[in-house]
Design a protein around this motif. Structure first.
Motif, PDB file in Angstrom:
ATOM      1  N   VAL A  54      27.057  36.337   6.810  1.00 35.16           N
ATOM      2  CA  VAL A  54      26.137  35.299   7.297  1.00 35.16           C
ATOM      3  C   VAL A  54      26.749  34.733   8.578  1.00 35.16           C
ATOM      4  O   VAL A  54      27.926  34.376   8.606  1.00 35.16           O
ATOM      5  N   ALA A  55      25.934  34.678   9.650  1.00 34.76           N
ATOM      6  CA  ALA A  55      26.475  34.200  10.939  1.00 34.76           C
ATOM      7  C   ALA A  55      26.889  32.735  10.818  1.00 34.76           C
ATOM      8  O   ALA A  55      26.228  31.947  10.132  1.00 34.76           O
ATOM      9  N   THR A  56      28.017  32.416  11.434  1.00 37.30           N
ATOM     10  CA  THR A  56      28.490  31.013  11.409  1.00 37.30           C
ATOM     11  C   THR A  56      28.919  30.629  12.822  1.00 37.30           C
ATOM     12  O   THR A  56      29.140  31.488  13.677  1.00 37.30           O
ATOM     13  N   GLN A  57      29.026  29.329  13.023  1.00 36.15           N
ATOM     14  CA  GLN A  57      29.569  28.834  14.299  1.00 36.15           C
ATOM     15  C   GLN A  57      30.786  27.962  13.984  1.00 36.15           C
ATOM     16  O   GLN A  57      30.822  27.298  12.955  1.00 36.15           O
ATOM     17  N   ASP A 108      36.729  32.388  22.036  1.00 38.00           N
ATOM     18  CA  ASP A 108      36.899  30.948  21.787  1.00 38.00           C
ATOM     19  C   ASP A 108      37.283  30.701  20.336  1.00 38.00           C
ATOM     20  O   ASP A 108      38.203  29.955  20.019  1.00 38.00           O
ATOM     21  N   ARG A 109      36.548  31.372  19.459  1.00 35.73           N
ATOM     22  CA  ARG A 109      36.753  31.161  18.020  1.00 35.73           C
ATOM     23  C   ARG A 109      38.183  31.523  17.643  1.00 35.73           C
ATOM     24  O   ARG A 109      38.886  30.794  16.965  1.00 35.73           O
ATOM     25  N   GLU A 110      38.616  32.684  18.157  1.00 35.62           N
ATOM     26  CA  GLU A 110      39.948  33.183  17.795  1.00 35.62           C
ATOM     27  C   GLU A 110      41.028  32.207  18.271  1.00 35.62           C
ATOM     28  O   GLU A 110      41.944  31.849  17.544  1.00 35.62           O
ATOM     29  N   LYS A 111      40.833  31.695  19.517  1.00 40.22           N
ATOM     30  CA  LYS A 111      41.837  30.766  20.093  1.00 40.22           C
ATOM     31  C   LYS A 111      41.877  29.468  19.268  1.00 40.22           C
ATOM     32  O   LYS A 111      42.939  28.979  18.922  1.00 40.22           O
ATOM     33  N   GLU A 126      32.440  12.224  19.830  1.00 38.11           N
ATOM     34  CA  GLU A 126      33.108  12.249  21.136  1.00 38.11           C
ATOM     35  C   GLU A 126      33.989  13.489  21.275  1.00 38.11           C
ATOM     36  O   GLU A 126      33.877  14.266  22.206  1.00 38.11           O
ATOM     37  N   ASP A 127      34.864  13.675  20.294  1.00 43.00           N
ATOM     38  CA  ASP A 127      35.841  14.780  20.375  1.00 43.00           C
ATOM     39  C   ASP A 127      35.309  15.977  19.588  1.00 43.00           C
ATOM     40  O   ASP A 127      35.516  16.086  18.392  1.00 43.00           O
ATOM     41  N   LEU A 128      34.591  16.852  20.286  1.00 43.27           N
ATOM     42  CA  LEU A 128      33.978  18.007  19.607  1.00 43.27           C
ATOM     43  C   LEU A 128      33.946  19.193  20.559  1.00 43.27           C
ATOM     44  O   LEU A 128      33.605  19.051  21.743  1.00 43.27           O
ATOM     45  N   ILE A 129      34.360  20.340  20.048  1.00 47.77           N
ATOM     46  CA  ILE A 129      34.210  21.602  20.785  1.00 47.77           C
ATOM     47  C   ILE A 129      33.374  22.534  19.921  1.00 47.77           C
ATOM     48  O   ILE A 129      33.609  22.636  18.712  1.00 47.77           O
ATOM     49  N   VAL A 130      32.378  23.161  20.494  1.00 47.18           N
ATOM     50  CA  VAL A 130      31.632  24.202  19.790  1.00 47.18           C
ATOM     51  C   VAL A 130      32.092  25.536  20.375  1.00 47.18           C
ATOM     52  O   VAL A 130      31.962  25.755  21.593  1.00 47.18           O
ATOM     53  N   ALA A 131      32.673  26.387  19.558  1.00 44.64           N
ATOM     54  CA  ALA A 131      33.173  27.676  20.076  1.00 44.64           C
ATOM     55  C   ALA A 131      31.987  28.480  20.606  1.00 44.64           C
ATOM     56  O   ALA A 131      30.971  28.630  19.916  1.00 44.64           O
ATOM     57  N   LEU A 132      32.115  28.958  21.838  1.00 41.77           N
ATOM     58  CA  LEU A 132      30.968  29.627  22.490  1.00 41.77           C
ATOM     59  C   LEU A 132      30.923  31.119  22.164  1.00 41.77           C
ATOM     60  O   LEU A 132      29.874  31.730  22.149  1.00 41.77           O
ATOM     61  N   ASP A 133      32.096  31.703  21.929  1.00 43.95           N
ATOM     62  CA  ASP A 133      32.087  33.157  21.673  1.00 43.95           C
ATOM     63  C   ASP A 133      33.291  33.518  20.797  1.00 43.95           C
ATOM     64  O   ASP A 133      34.077  32.663  20.402  1.00 43.95           O
ATOM     65  N   ALA A 134      33.435  34.815  20.522  1.00 48.38           N
ATOM     66  CA  ALA A 134      34.489  35.281  19.598  1.00 48.38           C
ATOM     67  C   ALA A 134      35.885  34.928  20.126  1.00 48.38           C
ATOM     68  O   ALA A 134      36.771  34.538  19.356  1.00 48.38           O
TER      69      ALA A 134
END
Ligand code: FAD
Ligand code: MLT
Ligand code: ZN
Length: 438
Positions: A216-219, A299-302, A289-297
């Protein structure tokens, strides 16, 4: 049987290249991942079939020789290195068989690593429900024996939930198999589940039938939050769609940054990593305020590395003796438990205190160092956990490390029932002595 006769019998059963006896050849098998537990063995044996394991167990039980099964040796409670007897490595038990694309089930040898199983699942457009940072070494047999948790327990459950059947060799050498893979089979005691979490004290697991799932796709969202309760409140906004919810305190991320150079997203007391399914409500997210949404794989890995590298970073920076405690609390007191743990560990002689873990499992991993071995402080932490209604082991098991504290989490009659099961199945007590029970 003398040691030389035993080794000869083992070489006869397996072939000499699968029986290691020299100090050098055995060395890597006889110290655990933390370096805190060292063992000794007459020999390291590496069978490649269930029949060979059965032959080995017969020789050992006829001669009262102890056996410690070892998979990837990534266990963190001293359960994978023997005090004496044989170390039975499952490294060559690495088959894949009976994959059923309809049910999504496959039977794997207990020496198959988690990474290999993940690769098999992805290759069949499926995924396996347990993931943990030791994936390149941790084996499916070891993960079954310790009922491993990992980052997806909130969505998929512990290892025992993924296991639909096992094949195992009892101390007598008898082979039991529950690999039938039936959706329903209500015919007496659940021996599959009995062996999940048995930590090598009942049998050598040789095969495991596991359930794979449709992915199932996740973010991935990373929040900077100022307290455990703020982390819980943030996660509450996504309940029902969470695949992972990991919290890391400031000391943890600063340690990872120093060791790996990975940048720390926020100057906050905690970082919360949430893996969520479904569409994101960006309007609601804008309030954080303090939020990052990972944009790609990438980003996610880092961003995941910030969490996945904590354990090894602590080990790299370790000065003195390391203490790794894996505990769980009722979720409604998690914030208070964090504060009480910090207060208890705020004392001379205790350094590098780092607390992180699986937030919605109520599971903290506590890492700290002392100049010398200090069981007293571990006892104090585990007694605090028990007082707060928690468990002295959330997912790593009891091993040798916590055998003396089992009574803090299990009642007297439970322990005596577990010991009765153990003595019925392993009457000579040759399976992993010293693990689970003192
Ligand atoms: P080993 O360490 O070889 O053995 C562990 C225990 O299982 C021993 O008692 C051993 O006797 C027994 N055993 C092993 N194989 C068998 C078998 N075939 N039959 C019977 N008994 C057997 N654990 C978690 O739960 N969650 C995590 O998130 C997690 N993350 C980790 C991250 C890192 C960096 C590291 C180093 C460890 C982590 N662990 C975690 C701990 C460890 O990976 C798990 O306990 C794992 O299940 C151990 O698997 P293994 O194959 O290495 O077993
Ligand atoms: C984790 O969640 O990272 C593991 O359980 C390992 C650890 O506790 O260090
Ligand atoms: Zn963990």
């Amino acid at each position: 049987m003398s040691q030389s006769h035993l080794v000869a019998a083992l070489q006869n059963a397996l072939g000499s290249d699968r029986v290691l006896t020299s100090i050098e050849a055995m060395a890597g098998y006889l110290v655990d991942w933390t370096g805190n537990f060292r063992g000794d063995a007459l020999a390291v044996v590496r069978p490649s079939t269930t029949a060979e394991v059965s032959a080995l167990m017969r020789v050992c039980s006829e001669n009262g020789v102890c056996v410690t099964a070892q998979g990837g040796n990534t266990g963190l409670v001293g359960g994978s290195v023997p005090l004496d007897g044989l170390l039975l490595s499952t490294v060559y038990l690495c088959t894949f068989e009976d994959f059923d694309p309809n049910s999504g089930q496959v039977t794997v040898g207990s020496g198959v690593t988690l990474a290999q199983l993940h690769a098999f699942a992805v290759g069949h457009d499926l995924e396996f429900g347990v993931d943990l940072a030791a994936r390149d070494s941790a084996t499916i047999g070891g993960m079954t024996a310790t009922n491993a948790g990992g980052i997806h327990v909130i969505a998929q459950g512990m290892m025992r939930k993924q296991v639909v059947g096992v094949e195992a060799v009892l101390p007598s050498g008898e082979v039991i198999s529950t690999l039938r893979g039936l959706a329903k089979d209500n015919t007496g005691y659940d021996l599959t589940q009995l062996l999940c979490g048995s930590e090598g004290t009942l049998a050598v697991i040789t095969k495991v039938r596991v359930q794979l799932h449709r992915p199932v796709a996740t973010q991935l969202l990373v929040f900077g939050v100022d307290s455990i309760s703020a982390a819980l409140d943030t996660a509450a906004g996504f309940i029902g769609n969470i695949s992972a919810a990991e919290v890391i305190d400031r000391a943890s991320v600063e340690c990872v940054h120093r060791v790996t150079g990975i940048s720390v997203p926020f100057d906050s007391a905690f970082h919360l990593l949430l893996e969520v399914r479904g569409d994101l409500d960006f309007e609601a997210l804008a309030q954080h305020e303090d939020l990052i949404v990972a944009l790609d794989a990438t980003d996610r890995e880092k961003l995941w590395a910030l969490r996945e590298r904590v354990t090894e970073s602590c080990a790299v920076e370790q000065v003195g003796v390391s203490h790794k405690l894996d505990v769980s609390f009722p979720q409604n007191i998690l914030g208070d438990a964090y504060t009480q743990l910090c207060d208890l560990l705020d004392r001379d002689g205790v350094t590098q205190v780092v607390i992180f873990g699986h937030l919605l499992d109520g599971n903290f991993h506590i890492f700290f160092t002392t100049p010398a071995a200090d069981q007293e402080i571990e006892r104090e932490v585990l007694e605090l956990v028990a007082r707060l209604g928690g468990s002295i082991s959330a997912e790593h098991g009891i091993g040798r490390m916590k055998a003396a504290y089992l009574h803090l989490s299990r009642g007297e009659s439970e322990i005596s029932m577990m010991k009765s099961l153990k003595s019925a199945i392993d009457p000579q007590g040759i399976m992993n002595p010293g693990v689970l029970f003192i």
